[in-house]
Design a protein around this motif. Sequence first.
Motif, PDB file in Angstrom:
ATOM      1  N   ALA A  11       0.841  -1.210   0.000  1.00  0.00           N
ATOM      2  CA  ALA A  11       0.000   0.000   0.000  1.00  0.00           C
ATOM      3  C   ALA A  11       0.869   1.252   0.000  1.00  0.00           C
ATOM      4  CB  ALA A  11      -0.921  -0.016   1.221  1.00  0.00           C
ATOM      5  N   ALA A  12       1.964   1.217   0.750  1.00  0.00           N
ATOM      6  CA  ALA A  12       2.859   2.381   0.810  1.00  0.00           C
ATOM      7  C   ALA A  12       3.518   2.627  -0.541  1.00  0.00           C
ATOM      8  CB  ALA A  12       3.913   2.170   1.897  1.00  0.00           C
ATOM      9  N   VAL A  13       3.960   1.556  -1.191  1.00  0.00           N
ATOM     10  CA  VAL A  13       4.611   1.697  -2.504  1.00  0.00           C
ATOM     11  C   VAL A  13       3.615   2.266  -3.528  1.00  0.00           C
ATOM     12  CG1 VAL A  13       5.611   0.403  -4.437  1.00  0.00           C
ATOM     13  CG2 VAL A  13       6.337  -0.089  -2.088  1.00  0.00           C
ATOM     14  N   LEU A  14       2.391   1.723  -3.499  1.00  0.00           N
ATOM     15  CA  LEU A  14       1.365   2.219  -4.433  1.00  0.00           C
ATOM     16  C   LEU A  14       1.032   3.682  -4.140  1.00  0.00           C
ATOM     17  CD1 LEU A  14      -0.959  -0.919  -4.491  1.00  0.00           C
ATOM     18  CD2 LEU A  14       0.313  -0.002  -6.440  1.00  0.00           C
ATOM     19  N   GLY A  15       0.982   4.031  -2.861  1.00  0.00           N
ATOM     20  CA  GLY A  15       0.705   5.420  -2.487  1.00  0.00           C
ATOM     21  C   GLY A  15       1.784   6.351  -3.006  1.00  0.00           C
ATOM     22  N   LEU A  16       3.044   5.937  -2.863  1.00  0.00           N
ATOM     23  CA  LEU A  16       4.153   6.765  -3.355  1.00  0.00           C
ATOM     24  C   LEU A  16       4.098   6.901  -4.875  1.00  0.00           C
ATOM     25  CD1 LEU A  16       7.129   5.498  -1.140  1.00  0.00           C
ATOM     26  CD2 LEU A  16       6.174   7.814  -1.177  1.00  0.00           C
ATOM     27  N   ALA A  17       3.815   5.780  -5.562  1.00  0.00           N
ATOM     28  CA  ALA A  17       3.722   5.835  -7.034  1.00  0.00           C
ATOM     29  C   ALA A  17       2.581   6.759  -7.448  1.00  0.00           C
ATOM     30  CB  ALA A  17       3.505   4.429  -7.595  1.00  0.00           C
ATOM     31  N   GLY A  18       1.464   6.668  -6.747  1.00  0.00           N
ATOM     32  CA  GLY A  18       0.319   7.534  -7.052  1.00  0.00           C
ATOM     33  C   GLY A  18       0.641   8.996  -6.838  1.00  0.00           C
ATOM     34  N   ILE A  19       1.348   9.287  -5.755  1.00  0.00           N
ATOM     35  CA  ILE A  19       1.745  10.682  -5.489  1.00  0.00           C
ATOM     36  C   ILE A  19       2.628  11.187  -6.635  1.00  0.00           C
ATOM     37  CG2 ILE A  19       3.200  12.133  -4.012  1.00  0.00           C
ATOM     38  CD1 ILE A  19       2.157  10.476  -1.614  1.00  0.00           C
ATOM     39  N   ALA A  20       3.536  10.317  -7.113  1.00  0.00           N
ATOM     40  CA  ALA A  20       4.436  10.730  -8.201  1.00  0.00           C
ATOM     41  C   ALA A  20       3.642  11.050  -9.467  1.00  0.00           C
ATOM     42  CB  ALA A  20       5.452   9.618  -8.474  1.00  0.00           C
ATOM     43  N   VAL A  21       2.718  10.167  -9.831  1.00  0.00           N
ATOM     44  CA  VAL A  21       1.932  10.372 -11.064  1.00  0.00           C
ATOM     45  C   VAL A  21       1.061  11.633 -10.931  1.00  0.00           C
ATOM     46  CG1 VAL A  21       0.046   9.429 -12.460  1.00  0.00           C
ATOM     47  CG2 VAL A  21       1.920   7.949 -11.751  1.00  0.00           C
ATOM     48  N   ALA A  22       0.354  11.742  -9.809  1.00  0.00           N
ATOM     49  CA  ALA A  22      -0.552  12.887  -9.627  1.00  0.00           C
ATOM     50  C   ALA A  22       0.226  14.192  -9.546  1.00  0.00           C
ATOM     51  CB  ALA A  22      -1.404  12.687  -8.368  1.00  0.00           C
ATOM     52  N   THR A  23       1.422  14.139  -8.945  1.00  0.00           N
ATOM     53  CA  THR A  23       2.241  15.355  -8.860  1.00  0.00           C
ATOM     54  C   THR A  23       2.695  15.790 -10.250  1.00  0.00           C
ATOM     55  OG1 THR A  23       3.000  14.729  -6.656  1.00  0.00           O
ATOM     56  CG2 THR A  23       4.314  16.380  -7.821  1.00  0.00           C
ATOM     57  N   TYR A  24       3.072  14.814 -11.077  1.00  0.00           N
ATOM     58  CA  TYR A  24       3.474  15.158 -12.446  1.00  0.00           C
ATOM     59  C   TYR A  24       2.317  15.842 -13.192  1.00  0.00           C
ATOM     60  CZ  TYR A  24       4.285  14.827 -17.403  1.00  0.00           C
ATOM     61  OH  TYR A  24       4.381  15.154 -18.732  1.00  0.00           O
ATOM     62  N   ILE A  25       1.121  15.254 -13.071  1.00  0.00           N
ATOM     63  CA  ILE A  25      -0.040  15.841 -13.766  1.00  0.00           C
ATOM     64  C   ILE A  25      -0.300  17.255 -13.235  1.00  0.00           C
ATOM     65  CG2 ILE A  25      -2.521  15.621 -14.226  1.00  0.00           C
ATOM     66  CD1 ILE A  25      -2.223  12.583 -13.859  1.00  0.00           C
TER      67      ILE A  25
END
Lengths: 152, 235
Positions: A11-25
């Motif tokens: 869950a933590a890894v997915l959360g970090l990946a999601g933050i990265a994608v959403a931050t880029y957008i």
Amino acid sequence: MPSERNLRIAAAVLGLAGIAVATYIAIAEGGGGSPKCLVGGGGCETVAESKYAELAGINVAVIGIAGYAILLASALVPGDVGRFAGFVTALIGVGFSLYLTYLELFVIDAICQWCVMSAVLMALSLAVAAGRAFAYTGTGLETTPLQSGHGR
Amino acid sequence: MEGSEEARKRRVQYLSLATFAAVAVIVALIVISQSGGDDDSEPPSTLRGAAEVSALLDGIPQDAQVLGDQSTAISVVEFGDLQCPVCAAFAAQVLPQLITDQVRPGNVTYEYRPWDIIGPDSEPASKAALAAGEQDRFFNFIQLFYANQGEENSGYVTDDFLQRVSTEAGVPDIERWNADRAATKWDPVLAKDNSDAESLGFTGTPSILVTGPGGQRALEGFGLPEIESAIQQIR
């Protein structure tokens, strides 16, 4: 069923990946542009230009960052509080992602690959959060917290 | 055993509450999303983009549905629907560069063929554009229409909206334009656009066809690099 420790790490890894994608957008749109589609097409520009790119004046990507940050935080919180928060947040995230995907397909008529990536990450987050919640809710505080390295 | 039953009950309570809370939040988010932002079901009271459209097109010859110097053998043809939001994005983000780089210098012509696939409001919009083309304001009309496009089939394509677009597009004789857009001569034109688009294998708008001495290319996408690459191939 994987141990709760492993589910929390996932869950933590997915959360970090999601933050990265959403931050880029969010950064791409905040600069007055739009995310660059990885395999061509103008879908990202079209979606970023649409009125649905904002919710009550807030960029949807910023809301996504907040959602993934809560998922990350809930992964780090042991016990039912973390399980409950993770499950509710991921459920909201998937529901809202489905709505956004519907808008892309049938209203905006364009697909943004970054939004699809976020939707997939959110779906995976729900799978992990649901696994944690269904298997471990009500079992008391985790006896093998994330930091300890013990399996359950 | 009792403890296990207790844990199961607690789990069901928690998860039911979680699901209920999530559904409530999702519904609230969707309601906010639908009510927020610009209301695209209403056309703007003042048309947007008139100055930009003028600056983009001024000085470029246009004849009915063809923009640019027709002595060139290369043509970029768009099959578009005026109600299509992706076509509007194409008109705003790709077309200006194509016109500036290729059409204005006389390298290619740009032709627009209405392909009415979105719904009942598409046809009157297309006929209004074709009628504007009778007075050589076709491209001013479609660019302005796209800049002020509303939500698909929401009823915004009214006579009033079309007349405002036409007036702002610089159509000199509005009375004649009104008569022209009601003419039945456009029906076979639109039918041919439809059949040509389908026979080219196109499945949606905008679809781009590039023709020239080296043949023709029906493109899968509509990005500027793809169009320019096709122009090079059929040159």
